[in-house]
Structure formats: structure tokens, C-alpha cells
Motif scaffolding. Structure first.
Motif, PDB file in Angstrom:
ATOM      1  N   LYS A   1     -26.939   3.927 -78.394  1.00  0.00           N
ATOM      2  CA  LYS A   1     -28.257   3.444 -77.948  1.00  0.00           C
ATOM      3  C   LYS A   1     -29.365   4.064 -78.809  1.00  0.00           C
ATOM      4  O   LYS A   1     -30.299   3.387 -79.233  1.00  0.00           O
ATOM      5  CB  LYS A   1     -28.435   3.838 -76.458  1.00  0.00           C
TER       6      LYS A   1
ATOM      7  N   SER B   1     -29.040   1.255 -82.253  1.00  0.00           N
ATOM      8  CA  SER B   1     -29.442   0.273 -81.233  1.00  0.00           C
ATOM      9  C   SER B   1     -29.237  -1.180 -81.674  1.00  0.00           C
ATOM     10  O   SER B   1     -28.871  -2.022 -80.849  1.00  0.00           O
ATOM     11  CB  SER B   1     -30.864   0.552 -80.740  1.00  0.00           C
ATOM     12  N   PRO B   2     -29.397  -1.499 -83.014  1.00  0.00           N
ATOM     13  CA  PRO B   2     -29.210  -2.907 -83.385  1.00  0.00           C
ATOM     14  C   PRO B   2     -27.784  -3.391 -83.093  1.00  0.00           C
ATOM     15  O   PRO B   2     -27.558  -4.556 -82.879  1.00  0.00           O
ATOM     16  CB  PRO B   2     -29.468  -2.919 -84.888  1.00  0.00           C
ATOM     17  N   TYR B   3     -26.831  -2.428 -83.146  1.00  0.00           N
ATOM     18  CA  TYR B   3     -25.442  -2.867 -82.960  1.00  0.00           C
ATOM     19  C   TYR B   3     -24.918  -2.535 -81.574  1.00  0.00           C
ATOM     20  O   TYR B   3     -23.719  -2.585 -81.322  1.00  0.00           O
ATOM     21  CB  TYR B   3     -24.532  -2.165 -83.990  1.00  0.00           C
TER      22      TYR B   3
ATOM     23  N   GLN C   1     -22.318   1.147 -89.261  1.00  0.00           N
ATOM     24  CA  GLN C   1     -23.110   2.389 -89.258  1.00  0.00           C
ATOM     25  C   GLN C   1     -22.280   3.486 -89.959  1.00  0.00           C
ATOM     26  O   GLN C   1     -21.407   4.099 -89.376  1.00  0.00           O
ATOM     27  CB  GLN C   1     -23.372   2.793 -87.780  1.00  0.00           C
TER      28      GLN C   1
END
Ligand code: ADP
Length: 840
Positions: A41, A45-47, A100
Motif C-alpha cells: 500500500k 500503491s499503483p500495483y 517493483q
């Protein structure tokens, strides 16, 4: 990478309780996977939603593996689940790394977690590490968007280093585990073997105890059955007996007692060791009981001229103990002290009362015990001198029995000693009876009705108590010495004299009894004395014990057989030890026969007779041989002189035949010997040469007289006949063996130094020296004598002639010596001529 070792893996998983560990790891891994949602989170956050799905999938996998773990049957299956779990976690992270890149740190946790949490083999760890490495390298190289080379390189380095460190750690742990595994396996194996042999030993020990228990019945009963009647006879209950018979029966009784004592001691020891002996304790005045024991050994001490002292406090010492058993301890110490203390020594017994104990010390001025043996003498069968030739009898049981009895009384026994000066044995026991554990006490009443106490058969058999009224005598029986005088030799009444050597006077007595009716006997108790007797009395046969103190039977045998004057005496060795090795040793020592104890008297006598017979035949043969030799040499002498006188008369016959050469042989002999003496011949050589010179022309007997005396020149045929005389001479002399060398000289007296002579054309030193000398002497005499074909020449001419022919016809060395004696020859020659003229 180490080889796959299935045994090792299985054990590794089992010992580390793999199932529980894997369960914990699944739970921990699920918690971590779930808790990292927070991180998603914040940092990704995008993923988030994608990662959520990944995490849920992985968590489902966790659930599935957890369920599978519950069903897994083997440890190996559990380990496999752990490996799948690692792959599952790694693949989840690998996908997230795609999006990431910094999530590589999740892999770090797995790398470390693997080494710490799961006990995997090095091989499995490496395989997983390779997968982990690829799960970063592949996604990062495929998707570098927004990450940058720098970051990727940084992460790559870090990951690789961590993997290398992890691999190293895993390798080290794997090796350690394997080593430990191996040593533990060895330990287990050894423990197993030890347990196995322990069990075997236990069984054997039980068997041994059982055996000794049987010994009680099987050995003691027959022995008591033998001793009981002996006792009855000795007590005169079966009528009067002769003194010889009494003597014999006493020997039997004494030796029976010895055996009984040994069996009793062995039995006691086994009982004690098996923990089966119980004490019948009662309170006694220890001073009184010790004093009574000392009185029993006093006669033995007097016999050995040993002084016996007893020192104790003036008041009574009360002790609670088993008097019968304790008596064995004291008697044993006393009998050892008597045994190992020489004549004129001293034994002192001290009793000392302390606060809670009583100390008994038995001190002697005997041979002492070496310091390193002070502890071990209390072990079973241990003896300071255990050799075959030790001077004292004994089995090494006494002290171990004493120690066991004292320990059963909860007391202590120890020894102090100075070698050569004496020993001190100390026994310390507690006063009162509180120290006795209940289990060592025998609380049974002594006087029970017979029916309850013993079996019916026991009542019928005579018991040891019945036959040994004086039990102490049994304990001291080893020390009783028999007077050897009673076994001394008798006067000469038989054909053969036998020397018997045995350190045990009882055996000597027995031998006297067995052999005395047939042989004269000489007895001694040591081999050293025996050697003296052999030299002095020259016995016809020797019977010798092998095991004796000092010189043993083998050494004695060697000594006798090494002496030229004694070696013919047959020796029979008598030994208690049988076996091929013993026999071989005896034979090597030169013994003629060997007999082992117990021997059969008929066999012993038969062997003695056989050896004596052989010895007699041998000496008769030797005598006959000697006579024969004497007669033969007489005959040879006669034959020789007969032959010589015959040959000499032949020579005189030749001299008579040949008027010119009359006395020739005598003269040649004279000249020859003169030269030989000058040349340093020995008397024997001179003797031989004299004979050769006298006989040198004996071959002429075969030459017709008319040729010998022919005035004119000889025909070739005639000369050839004359030339045969040396060879003929040889063949006349050759048949007499002793004249062989002389015959050779005769054959060669016409050989020339340069090889031109006859009959063999020998040269130089090939010609026997005697012949070379004779050649010169012969030539000289021929030149100076008248011959049918020429006048006699002068001495000077002859000398000149000989010098001329030196090196050709004559040996120059001989010529040199001839010249030295030639002056005296001149004299003789003129005298000879005068004698010849007178005769004519
Ligand atoms: P053994 O039957 O041989 O006498 P023990 O057990 O009584 O057996 O004694 C063991 C050994 O201890 C003996 O053989 C001897 O060497 C040594 N020993 C015992 N007592 C004495 C003593 N008083 N003096 C010297 N040596 C002794």
C-alpha cells in the motif's frame, strides 16, 4: 557437492523434527506474505490490486501445502513440501519484482530463512538458491523500466553476495551435520557391540557361577568320600596299621586336604563375588579369638624358627563379626607371613582399639612386596612371583578372598611393605553392628532340624566338617613340611641306582614307595644338590621334577647333558604340566623321556626299565666297540710290520742280487734323511721318508739279475725294463693304505725337475718333495759307487755333477741343502767304501 546420502537425509529430517518445522514455516510464511500488504500500500500503491491477487494466490498455496503436510507420511515428503513452499514464495516475489524491482528484498528473507529454518541438504539448498537468483535476474533484465541500471546492478550484487554467503553457510552446516551423523552412527554401533558383549559376559558369568556351584558337589563330594575312610583307618578304627602304611595314608590325607582347601577357597570366592555369601555375625572378644589362632600357627612357626608376638590392649575388645569367616582372613595373613618369612624371622600381630574401629596389623620381617604390587596382590590369582620356579606353593587366591570377606564386614584391608625388609597387612573393621546392611546378614537359626536344613542326600554324604575335625589345620595345610629324612636313601641292594629330584618331599616319599622295591634310590630336594649327587655317585638313571625353585628340571638336564662324563646317564623329566610345548622343551634340554603327573606307577617303572635296558645295551655295545677297535689296530700293526719286514727282505734280496748296489738303499736312506733334516722335516715326515728311501728300489725285484749286473751297455729293451722299477715299486706298496704317500715318493724318485724324468714326466713341484730329495741322494750314491759299467767317481766329482744338473735333473733348493750336508757325506762315503772293502 556431496553425494546424495539417503540415510543421512532421512536421519537429518527425522532428528530435526521436520514436520513440525515445516508446519511453522508455512504459518510464518503465510503471516509474512499477508502482513507485507501494508508495504504494498505504501511503496507500490499503483500495483496494489495486482499484488493483492498474487498474495492471495500464494496464500491459497500455503493453505494447500498445509493440508498436504497433514497427509504426508514420510519425513522426506515433509522436506519436499518445504522445498515447494520455498518455490511458491519465490515465484510470488519474482512476479512482484517484475513490477517493483526493490521487492528483491523479499528474496533476501527467503535466502536467510532457508539456511536457518529448514535443515535441507547442501545440494537442495544450492538448487533453491539458483532458482532464487534466476527469479531476480530474469524479471529485472526483462523489465528495467523506471529502475535504472544502477539500482539493478546494486540489487544484483547484493543478492549474489547473500546467496554466496548463504551457500557457504549451508555447506559448513551440511559438513558439520554429516560429521556429527557419522560419529554418532559409530558411537551407536560401538554401544551396540558393547551391549552385546556385555550380555554375553553376563551369561558367561552366570555359567561360571553355576559351574562353581556344581564344583561343590562334583569335586568336594568325591574328595570327602576318599578322605573319610582314610581318616577312619588312621584313627585305628580298622585295626592296627604298619608305620609305612600310616606314612602313606598321611601323605594321602595331607594332599587331599590341600585340594579341599583350594576348592573351599574357590567356592568362597565365587560365592562372595556373586554376592551370595551371608554373614552369621555374633559378638566375640577379638583378643581371645586372635590369640587362639596364633596358638594354632605356633607349632609351624617353631618348626621354621620364626618368633611369634602378639600385642594388644589389656582389656577385652568386643567385635561383632562372623568368626568363621573372619578367621579365614587372619589365618591367611598369618600363613602368608609364615610362608614369606625366612628362618629366624619375626611375626608380630597388633590389635589396636580406636574410637569407632579396631585395627589388626600382621607384620613380618620377610621378603617384602615390590611397591607396584601392593595393590594387585589383592586381585584374584595375583602373585609377586608367579613363575614356575617360585619357591613357595600357592594359588594367589588367599588375599583376594581375605579382601572380599573384609569388605563384606564393611571393613578395609591394605598392605605396606619394604622389599627385602618385611610387610605389614592392616585390617580395620567397625565396632558394633549398625554398619552391617541387612542384606549381608544371615538371620537363620543355626540349629534347625536336619530335615529342614539339608536335603536327604546331604545327610548321607560325609561333610567336610566330618572329616576335618581341625578346620584350621585345613587352612594351614600348605605350610606343613614333610621331613625329608624319612625319605632318605637306603643301602645298595639292587642292580640300578636311581637319583630322584623333587622339591616336594611328599613326592620323594611316594617315589620311594613306588620304586624302592626294585631300585636303589638317592633323593634330593633341589637340582643344585642333585648335580653334586650325580657327580659323586654316578647313578644309572635320573628322575627329575621340572618345576622347582632355583634350577629347574630343564636347566638340570642341560647341565648334565653338557658334561662329557655324565651325558650318558638317562634322564626322565616328571612334570605336572603336559602339552606338546612342554615336551619339546624337555627334549631340547636333552631329556631322554618325559612323564606327566599324575603318573601310573606301572608305566613309570616300565619306562625306567626300558631306559636302563637301552643304557645297558649301549654300554655293552660301546665296550665291544672299544675292544674291537683295539683288536683291529693290533691287527693293522701286525699286518704292517709283517708287510714291511717282507718288503725289507725283498730289498735285501735285491741288494744281494746286485753286488754293485749292495748297501745302496741304506746309504741313500742316510743321505736322504740328512738332507730332509736340514730342510726342517718333522719326525713323522722323516719316518715316512725313511721308509720310502729304504724301499725306493723295491721295484727292481722284477728286473732280471743279469740285466742289473750287466757290465756292458744296456740294450734299449733292457733299459726300458730297468725304467719300470719305480712304477713296479709303487704297485708293490700301494695295497697298504698307510703306505700310499710313500708309494707315490717311490714312484717319482726318477722324475727330473725339468720334466725329463720317468715314469710320468712330472715337473718341478709336481714331484713329491721326498722324491726330489731322494733323486739327489740316489744320484750322489750312484756316482760315488762302482757300477758294472763304470768305475766309482770321487766325492768332489759327484758334487760337481750334482751342481751341474741343478735346475735340470734336480730341484735347486734341494741341491742347496745337499751342499750344506755334503761335507759329512764325503766322510761317510769314505767310511762306507772302507767297510765294503773289509767285507770283501
Ligand atoms: P598365595 O596362595 O600365592 O599365597 P595370596 O593371595 O595369599 O596367594 O598372596 C598373593 C601373593 O602376595 C603371594 O603369592 C605373595 O607373592 C604376596 N604376599 C602375600 N603375603 C605376603 C607377605 N607377607 N610377604 C611377602 N609377600 C606376600
Amino acid at each position: 557437492m556431496p553425494k546424495r546420502d539417503l540415510d543421512f537425509e532421512e536421519r537429518l529430517y527425522r532428528e530435526n523434527d521436520i514436520r513440525r518445522r515445516v508446519r511453522l514455516i508455512i504459518i510464518a510464511s503465510a503471516i509474512l506474505y499477508f502482513s507485507f500488504l501494508v508495504l504494498d500500500k505504501v511503496y507500490a500503491s499503483p500495483y496494489f490490486s495486482r499484488f493483492l491477487i498474487i498474495r492471495l494466490v500464494v496464500l491459497t498455496g500455503h493453505g494447500f501445502l498445509f493440508a498436504l503436510l497433514g497427509r504426508a507420511k514420510t519425513n522426506k515428503a515433509c522436506a519436499n513440501i518445504a522445498k515447494v513452499l520455498a518455490l511458491l514464495d519465490v515465484s510470488g516475489i519474482a512476479i512482484m519484482i517484475w513490477f517493483q524491482n526493490s521487492y528483491v528484498q523479499g528474496l533476501y528473507i527467503i535466502i536467510i530463512g532457508l539456511v536457518v529454518a529448514v535443515p535441507l541438504t547442501f545440494r537442495d539448498t544450492i538448487l533453491l538458491y539458483v532458482v532464487i537468483w534466476l527469479s531476480y535476474v530474469i524479471p529485472s533484465s526483462l523489465n528495467m523500466e523506471g529502475v535504472g541500471w544502477l539500482n539493478v546492478t546494486y540489487n544484483f550484487y547484493f543478492l549474489t553476495s547473500l546467496i554466496l554467503i548463504g551457500a557457504l553457510g549451508s555447506y559448513v552446516m551440511d559438513r558439520l551435520r554429516r560429521r556429527e551423523f557419522r560419529s554418532r552412527a559409530q558411537l551407536e554401533e560401538t554401544t551396540g557391540k558393547l551391549q552385546e558383549s556385555n550380555a554375553k559376559l553376563k551369561t558367561l558369568d552366570e555359567l561360571k557361577t553355576q559351574f562353581f556351584a556344581n564344583v561343590n558337589h562334583e569335586l568336594r563330594t568325591p574328595l570327602t568320600l576318599m578322605l573319610a575312610p582314610v581318616k577312619v583307618i588312621l584313627e585305628g578304627k580298622m585295626g592296627r596299621i604298619s608305620s609305612t602304611l600310616k606314612d602313606t595314608l598321611e601323605t594321602m590325607q595331607r594332599n587331599g586336604y590341600k585340594l579341599l582347601k583350594l576348592i573351599n577357597n574357590l567356592l568362597d570366592l565365587t560365592k562372595l563375588e556373586a554376592g551370595k555369601m551371608r554373614l552369621k555375625v555374633r559378638t566375640v572378644n577379638f583378643i581371645d579369638s586372635t590369640s587362639s589362632l596364633l596358638s594354632s600357627v605356633k607349632p609351624l612357626a617353631d618348626q621354621k624358627q620364626i618368633r611369634l608376638y602378639f600385642q594388644h590392649p589389656p582389656h577385652a575388645i568386643e567385635l561383632t563379626l562372623d568368626p568363621d569367616q573372619f578367621e579365614k582372613v587372619t589365618l591367611n595373613l598369618l600363613s602368608n607371613a609364615l610362608k614369606f618369612t625366612p628362618k629366624g624371622g619375626k611375626i608380630t600381630v597388633y590389635l589396636e582399639e580406636k574410637e569407632s574401629t579396631v585395627l589388626m596389623t600382621v607384620e613380618d620381617t620377610g621378603i617384602g612386596i615390590p611397591p607396584n604390587m601392593l595393590e594387585t596382590i589383592f586381585d584374584r590369582f595375583s602373585q609377586v612371583d608367579g613363575s614356575m620356579s617360585r619357591p613357595q606353593e600357592g594359588t594367589g587366591i588367599g588375599l583376594s578372598l581375605a579382601r572380599e570377606i573384609v569388605s563384606l564386614h564393611q571393613g578395609t584391608i591394605r598392605a605396606e611393605s619394604t622389599l627385602g625388609k618385611g610387610s605389614r597387612f592392616m585390617v580395620e573393621v567397625f565396632k558394633g553392628e549398625d554398619h552391617y546392611p541387612e542384606e549381608v546378614l544371615d538371620r537363620r537359626q543355626d540349629e534347625q532340624p536336619v530335615g529342614i536344613k539339608r536335603r536327604v542326600t546331604d545327610v548321607q554324604e560325609p561333610r567336610v566338617q566330618d572329616i576335618v575335625t581341625d578346620f584350621r589345620r585345613l587352612q594351614l595345610v600348605d605350610l606343613e613340611r614333610v621331613d625329608i629324612e624319612t625319605a632318605a636313601a637306603g643301602t645298595k641292594t639292587h642292580d640300578a641306582l636311581i637319583l630322584v629330584i623333587d622339591d616336594n618331599p611328599e613326592v620323594l616319599k611316594l617315589m620311594k614307595m613306588l620304586l624302592g622295591d626294585e631300585f636303589d634310590l638317592e633323593m634330593t630336594t633341589s637340582a643344585e644338590k642333585g648335580l653334586g649327587v650325580v657327580k659323586e655317585k654316578s647313578p644309572d638313571l635320573i628322575l627329575c621334577d621340572v618345576m622347582m625353585p632355583g634350577m629347574d628340571g630343564h636347566a638340570f638336564s642341560r647341565a648334565v647333558k653338557a658334561d662329557e662324563a655324565l651325558k650318558h646317564i638317562p634322564i626322565i623329566l616328571v612334570t605336572a604340566r603336559s602339552g606338546a610345548e612342554m615336551l619339546q622343551q624337555g627334549i631340547q634340554a636333552g631329556a631322554d623321556d618325559y612323564i606327566s603327573k599324575p603318573f601310573d606307577s606301572v608305566e613309570l617303572k616300565a619306562r625306567i626299565r626300558a631306559l636302563l635296558r637301552i643304557r645297558r645295551v649301549e654300554s655293552e655295545l660301546a665296550m665291544a666297540n672299544r675292544n674291537l677297535k683295539l683288536r683291529t689296530s693290533d691287527l693293522v700293526d701286525q699286518q704292517r710290520s709283517l708287510f714291511l719286514s717282507t718288503v725289507k727282505s725283498l730289498v735285501s734280496a735285491i741288494d744281494a742280487k746286485d753286488e754293485y748296489t749292495r748297501h745302496h738303499s741304506t746309504r741313500v736312506t742316510d743321505f736322504t734323511l740328512k738332507i730332509a733334516r736340514k730342510m726342517g722335516f718333522s719326525e713323522k715326515e722323516i719316518g715316512d721318508l725313511e721308509l720310502a728311501a729304504i724301499l725306493h728300489d723295491v721295484g727292481k725285484i722284477a728286473v732280471p739279475e743279469n740285466i742289473l749286473n750287466k757290465p756292458g751297455k744296456l740294450t734299449e729293451h733292457e733299459f726300458a725294463l730297468i725304467k719300470e722299477h719305480p712304477a713296479r715299486g709303487e704297485s708293490i706298496l700301494r695295497p697298504v693304505i698307510e703306505l700310499k704317500d710313500i708309494a707315490r715318493v717311490v714312484r717319482s724318485h726318477h722324475e727330473h725337475y725339468d720334466g725329463t724324468g720317468y715314469p710320468d714326466g712330472l715337473k718341478g713341484r709336481e714331484i713329491p718333495l721326498g722324491a726330489r730329495i731322494m733323486a739327489v741322494a740316489d744320484a750322489y750314491d750312484s756316482i760315488v759307487s762302482e757300477r758294472p759299467y763304470r768305475k766309482a767317481s770321487s766325492h768332489r766329482f759327484a758334487v760337481k755333477e750334482i751342481i751341474r744338473c741343478s735346475g735340470a735333473q734336480f730341484d735347486p733348493e734341494v741341491v742347496e741343502h745337499f751342499l750344506e750336508v755334503s761335507a759329512s757325506l764325503a766322510q761317510e762315503q769314505s767310511q762306507g767304501q772302507e767297510t765294503a772293502a773289509a767285507e770283501e
